[in-house]
Design an enzyme around this catalytic site. Structure first.
Site, mmCIF file in Angstrom:
data_model
loop_
_atom_site.group_PDB
_atom_site.id
_atom_site.type_symbol
_atom_site.label_atom_id
_atom_site.label_comp_id
_atom_site.label_asym_id
_atom_site.label_seq_id
_atom_site.Cartn_x
_atom_site.Cartn_y
_atom_site.Cartn_z
ATOM 1 N N ALA B 33 60.508 31.219 50.964
ATOM 2 C CA ALA B 33 61.019 30.048 51.618
ATOM 3 C C ALA B 33 59.516 28.582 50.830
ATOM 4 O O ALA B 33 59.047 29.516 51.040
ATOM 5 C CB ALA B 33 60.361 30.718 52.953
ATOM 6 N N ASP B 34 60.740 27.953 51.171
ATOM 7 C CA ASP B 34 59.195 27.002 51.021
ATOM 8 C C ASP B 34 59.317 26.099 52.021
ATOM 9 O O ASP B 34 59.410 26.529 53.444
ATOM 10 C CB ASP B 34 60.049 25.582 49.610
ATOM 11 C CG ASP B 34 61.550 25.495 50.653
ATOM 12 O OD1 ASP B 34 60.983 24.994 51.589
ATOM 13 O OD2 ASP B 34 62.789 24.967 49.971
ATOM 14 N N SER B 35 58.366 24.451 52.455
ATOM 15 C CA SER B 35 57.376 24.089 53.148
ATOM 16 C C SER B 35 58.792 24.102 54.418
ATOM 17 O O SER B 35 58.613 24.036 55.780
ATOM 18 C CB SER B 35 56.707 23.280 53.113
ATOM 19 O OG SER B 35 57.666 21.772 52.189
ATOM 20 N N ASP B 37 61.772 25.217 54.790
ATOM 21 C CA ASP B 37 62.988 27.069 55.115
ATOM 22 C C ASP B 37 61.499 26.772 56.335
ATOM 23 O O ASP B 37 62.492 27.156 57.753
ATOM 24 C CB ASP B 37 62.300 27.511 53.986
ATOM 25 C CG ASP B 37 63.815 27.467 52.906
ATOM 26 O OD1 ASP B 37 64.577 26.921 53.221
ATOM 27 O OD2 ASP B 37 63.380 27.827 51.518
#
Lengths: 329, 76
Positions: B33-35, B37
């Site tokens: 998960a990126d920021s 997300d």
């Protein structure tokens, strides 16, 4: 008493810089990758000004196209509004420079600064002059040349923005057509989320402001993301309610193109399908005030938007500001 | 366990991961998960549980278990 006139957009035009900067090009400028940028923003490339291109030169080209399509001469323009935060120079306004380029000598010309919401603010301002009968022909230009104020060492922001201009001619239209509802909103308490801290009269350019990179865009992305999704949904529902329409009545929504993930999150909450959302961010990035007129112009050229279609326009930007409108095309 | 089930189903829907993959110790890195997300997940949690999760709280959240215990504290 005579019924108030209705205001509508009767033609559009656009102008985009020649130079195309792809995500692959950016890999040479900052530590980034096409995959990273695409996944987080949906952007594949953007245009940036070069050579003789400026805010007012792009505006002139977009305006000439819109005027020709409306069958209007420059001298017939009553009011010339340039929605922008990146005028050619601090003084005079970009609108006056565009007026001179067009020789629109009868027009009252002024800039309108509302961040990326500038075009929607201009639409609502123009609407008032037409509805009251104070003006017949309004030229509204949404234009921004952000590449000179983007921090090309900040990989979180520099990949997101691009330059461009879109113009529309606004005129009185028949009852039931044109702008059915519009509303402008602001929340100045969130000013620090998106700003260029120096270069105004409070902190004019000095060696120190240059060293601190104070003349470039600073943005709190995640906070704006949350804010944007929330207010895009709220303000769209609000303007629909103002004119007695529902989301299910909409043919299209033309959202501000800042980030495809903001657009998707908002449109999902509004219950709109992918086909209903006008998107061109992959080619241009966030052109601030230019995004909505350019995406409208392209959808018209592609024959997507037809007479009688119901459109929602919605935008948000620095200020913070936001705005929405419903149009019967 | 009800909160855990709801959180799992939200994460699975938002971030397109298999619910089977998720337990209390799963971190955002584990599920790529990126920021953004995380921002989108926080928004979905706020809507589902009708609460506000401040930025400072979000910073502290590292695992699925952190989310569950934060929400359980808020709604109890």
């Amino acid at each position: 008493m005579r019924a108030r006139k209705k205001a509508g957009i009767v033609s559009t035009g656009k102008a985009l810089p020649v130079v195309r900067l792809t995500n692959y090009d950016l890999e040479y400028i900052v530590e980034t990758s096409d995959e990273w940028i695409t996944a987080r923003s949906g952007i594949k490339e953007r245009r940036i000004i070069s050579g003789e291109e400026t805010n007012s030169s792009l505006s002139e080209i977009a305006a000439r196209i819109a005027l020709e399509r409306a069958g209007l001469k420059p001298e017939e323009i009553d009011i010339l509004i340039v929605a922008t935060v990146t005028p050619d120079q601090p003084l005079p306004s970009s609108a006056c420079l565009v007026q001179a380029r067009l020789n629109a000598h009868r027009a009252a010309a002024f800039d309108l600064a509302a961040g990326c919401t500038g075009f929607l603010y201009g639409l609502t301002v123009g609407q008032q002059f037409i509805e009251t009968g104070a003006a017949k022909n309004i030229l509204l230009i949404g234009v921004d040349t952000l590449s000179p104020v983007v921090d090309w060492t900040d990989r979180r922001t520099c990949v997101l923005f691009g330059d461009g201009a879109g113009a529309v001619v606004m005129q009185p239209v028949e009852e039931g057509r044109g702008i059915l509802a519009s509303k402008m909103y602001s929340d100045g308490s969130k000013a620090e989320l998106l700003e260029i801290p120096a270069g105004g009269s409070k902190r004019p350019a000095t060696l120190k402001t240059l060293q601190e990179r104070g003349h470039y865009i600073k943005m709190n992305g995640p906070e704006i993301f949350k804010f944007a999704v929330k207010i895009m949904v709220e303000s769209t529902l609000n303007v629909l309610e103002m004119c007695g329409k529902k989301t299910s009545d909409l043919t299209y929504i033309a959202p501000h193109q800042a980030n495809v993930r903001i657009i998707n999150a908002a449109c999902k909450r509004l219950g709109l399908s992918e086909e209903q959302v006008l998107i061109n961010i992959q080619r241009y990035g966030n052109m601030s005030s230019a995004t909505i007129p350019v995406v409208l112009d392209e959808a018209l050229e592609e024959g997507k938007i037809k007479q009688g279609d119901l459109l929602a326009l919605v935008s948000f930007g620095a200020g913070l500001t936001w705005g929405a409108a419903v149009l019967n095309w | 366990m009800e909160v855990f089930e709801k959180v799992k189903s939200l994460i699975s829907e938002q971030l397109d991961v298999d619910e089977e993959q998720l337990d209390m110790d799963t971190t955002f890195e584990d599920i790529d998960a990126d920021s953004l997300d995380v921002v989108e997940l926080v928004m979905a949690l706020e809507e589902e549980f009708n609460l506000e999760i401040s930025d400072e709280e979000v910073e502290k959240i590292k695992t699925v278990g952190d989310i569950v215990s934060y929400i359980e504290n808020q709604i109890s």
